[in-house]
Design an enzyme around this catalytic site. Structure first.
Site, mmCIF file in Angstrom:
data_model
loop_
_atom_site.group_PDB
_atom_site.id
_atom_site.type_symbol
_atom_site.label_atom_id
_atom_site.label_comp_id
_atom_site.label_asym_id
_atom_site.label_seq_id
_atom_site.Cartn_x
_atom_site.Cartn_y
_atom_site.Cartn_z
ATOM 1 N N ARG A 1 0.818 -1.208 0.000
ATOM 2 C CA ARG A 1 0.000 0.000 0.000
ATOM 3 C C ARG A 1 0.861 1.271 0.000
ATOM 4 O O ARG A 1 0.491 2.267 -0.634
ATOM 5 C CB ARG A 1 -0.922 -0.015 1.225
ATOM 6 C CG ARG A 1 -1.899 1.144 1.265
ATOM 7 C CD ARG A 1 -2.984 0.872 2.303
ATOM 8 N NE ARG A 1 -3.984 1.925 2.352
ATOM 9 C CZ ARG A 1 -4.224 2.673 3.435
ATOM 10 N NH1 ARG A 1 -3.537 2.461 4.548
ATOM 11 N NH2 ARG A 1 -5.155 3.616 3.396
ATOM 12 N N HIS B 1 0.402 4.484 -2.442
ATOM 13 C CA HIS B 1 0.168 5.847 -1.938
ATOM 14 C C HIS B 1 1.305 6.798 -2.304
ATOM 15 O O HIS B 1 1.109 8.011 -2.325
ATOM 16 C CB HIS B 1 -0.068 5.829 -0.426
ATOM 17 C CG HIS B 1 -1.440 5.358 -0.062
ATOM 18 N ND1 HIS B 1 -2.033 5.638 1.148
ATOM 19 C CD2 HIS B 1 -2.349 4.635 -0.754
ATOM 20 C CE1 HIS B 1 -3.243 5.100 1.195
ATOM 21 N NE2 HIS B 1 -3.455 4.468 0.051
ATOM 22 N N ASP B 2 2.477 6.272 -2.567
ATOM 23 C CA ASP B 2 3.560 7.098 -3.100
ATOM 24 C C ASP B 2 3.260 7.462 -4.555
ATOM 25 O O ASP B 2 3.227 8.641 -4.924
ATOM 26 C CB ASP B 2 4.902 6.347 -2.991
ATOM 27 C CG ASP B 2 6.065 7.180 -3.517
ATOM 28 O OD1 ASP B 2 5.943 8.422 -3.586
ATOM 29 O OD2 ASP B 2 7.116 6.579 -3.843
ATOM 30 N N VAL C 1 0.712 10.169 -5.691
ATOM 31 C CA VAL C 1 0.921 11.559 -5.272
ATOM 32 C C VAL C 1 2.213 12.074 -5.898
ATOM 33 O O VAL C 1 3.305 11.795 -5.416
ATOM 34 C CB VAL C 1 0.968 11.666 -3.731
ATOM 35 C CG1 VAL C 1 1.096 13.118 -3.300
ATOM 36 C CG2 VAL C 1 -0.281 11.026 -3.122
ATOM 37 N N ASN D 1 -3.617 8.617 4.954
ATOM 38 C CA ASN D 1 -2.412 8.025 5.537
ATOM 39 C C ASN D 1 -2.358 8.109 7.058
ATOM 40 O O ASN D 1 -1.782 7.221 7.707
ATOM 41 C CB ASN D 1 -1.158 8.716 4.977
ATOM 42 C CG ASN D 1 -0.945 8.429 3.501
ATOM 43 O OD1 ASN D 1 -1.355 7.381 3.006
ATOM 44 N ND2 ASN D 1 -0.342 9.358 2.794
ATOM 45 N N HIS E 1 -6.403 -5.710 -2.524
ATOM 46 C CA HIS E 1 -7.208 -5.905 -1.309
ATOM 47 C C HIS E 1 -7.465 -7.389 -1.029
ATOM 48 O O HIS E 1 -8.246 -7.717 -0.143
ATOM 49 C CB HIS E 1 -8.513 -5.110 -1.397
ATOM 50 C CG HIS E 1 -8.294 -3.622 -1.298
ATOM 51 N ND1 HIS E 1 -9.297 -2.702 -1.493
ATOM 52 C CD2 HIS E 1 -7.174 -2.894 -1.020
ATOM 53 C CE1 HIS E 1 -8.800 -1.472 -1.334
ATOM 54 N NE2 HIS E 1 -7.522 -1.559 -1.059
ATOM 55 N N THR F 1 -9.029 -14.115 3.307
ATOM 56 C CA THR F 1 -7.660 -14.637 3.452
ATOM 57 C C THR F 1 -6.658 -13.484 3.340
ATOM 58 O O THR F 1 -5.978 -13.348 2.321
ATOM 59 C CB THR F 1 -7.375 -15.680 2.355
ATOM 60 O OG1 THR F 1 -7.689 -15.076 1.066
ATOM 61 C CG2 THR F 1 -8.206 -16.942 2.523
#
Ligand code: HEM
Ligand SMILES: [Ca+2]
Ligand SMILES: [Ca+2]
Length: 296
Positions: free
Chosen positions: A40, A44-45, A48, A72, A172, A219
């Protein structure tokens, strides 16, 4: 073509990639969820201002830290593992030659592999930003409340298409979400399995318990297709997950991946490479940080 190469460190530091892999594996032996968290961080890097390590910078009077942005804050994790990797890699390379942005990309891949998912050749040579933007993090990282058109637009703004949206949402298959991010779904939405709702309401009360965790699929430590088969039975945890069934093309992809792990793996690897190519800093732009939390 972004100018990155999977052979970037072959000559300057051949031990860099094996070192990253070792530290990731050690971290996952301590806590399997860390694999999800590292995957993740790379996402998220990249969303942006590109994959430039901006998410790793701590707040200072001149750095507008992305760590404090809504998606974050009290949620992004794994920064200590990145610090540890950076330490070990700089030691084995003899000097800081591996960027923090590249460390994020490789750690994401190694995490997926360690949890039973596909491998791919990570393209490398990204440099690190000297800035961060909390407002860009708030604006560009998708929210779990988004509907399908908003999700499609969000990915399109990054040069990613509907297939990338569906297959990358397949991340996910790993990890957990906090009550505050699925409360609205389990108390207000109707496209959700009733038994699943009852179970989740015991974890996530209507008032309080904001940080209680539920797995994003049954799982959470295994990179399988259960994320997609759960959506098909209205057991998506986030509103944004279940929303993938609202469109013709995206719903078809969900159903395809739910029955075809090979296809999911192949397409996931391809889309991860595409995401990793978002606006890298190369040439003399940016820097190789000495400390992933600080500009040089
Ligand atoms: C499509 C839009 C997406 C939305 C709206 C979204 C939203 C979220 C939210 C709300 C959480 C839970 C955070 C928390 O409660 O602390 C989460 C977790 C996670 N997300 Fe996403 N996400 C999206 C796409 C992605 C993508 C593209 C990736 C990676 C390629 C990804 C990887 C993960 C992982 C692995 C976790 C679990 C992290 C952990 O357990 O530490 N997500 N996401
Ligand atoms: Ca960035
Ligand atoms: Ca799974």
């Amino acid at each position: 073509n972004s100018g990155l190469s999977s052979h970037y460190y072959d000559r300057i530091c051949p031990e860099a990639l094996p070192t990253i892999k070792r530290v990731v594996e050690d971290a996952l032996a301590q806590e399997q969820r860390m694999g999800a968290s590292l995957l993740r961080l790379h996402f998220h890097d990249c969303f942006v201002n590109g994959c430039d390590g901006s998410i790793l910078l701590d707040q200072t009077p001149t750095i507008d830290s992305e760590k404090n942005a809504a998606p974050n804050a009290n949620s992004a994790r794994g920064f200590e593992v990145i610090d540890k990797i950076k330490d070990e890699v700089d030691k084995v390379c003899g000097r800081p030659v591996v960027s923090c942005a590249d460390i994020l990309a490789v750690a994401a891949r190694d995490s997926v592999v360690a949890l039973g998912g596909p491998s791919w050749k990570v393209r490398l040579g990204r440099r690190d930003s000297t800035t961060a933007s909390q407002s860009a993090a708030n604006a560009n990282i998708p929210a779990p409340s988004m509907n399908l058109p908003a999700l499609i637009k969000n990915f399109e703004d990054q040069g990613l298409d509907e297939e990338d949206l569906v297959v990358l949402s397949g991340a996910h298959t790993l990890g957990f979400a906090q009550c505050r991010n699925f409360r609205d779904r389990i108390y207000n939405e109707t496209n959700i399995d009733p038994a699943f709702v009852s179970h989740l309401q015991t974890i996530c009360p209507q008032v309080g318990g904001d940080s209680r965790l539920a797995p994003l699929d049954p799982t959470p430590n295994s990179f399988d297709v259960k994320y997609f088969s759960s959506l098909a039975s209205k057991k998506g945890l986030l509103s944004s997950d279940q929303a993938l069934l609202d469109g013709g093309e995206t719903a078809e992809l969900v159903l395809k991946y739910s029955g075809d792990a090979e296809e999911f793996w192949e397409d996931f690897a391809e889309s991860m490479i595409k995401m990793g190519d978002i606006k890298p800093l190369t040439g003399n732009r940016g820097e190789i940080r000495n400390d992933c939390r600080k500009v040089n």
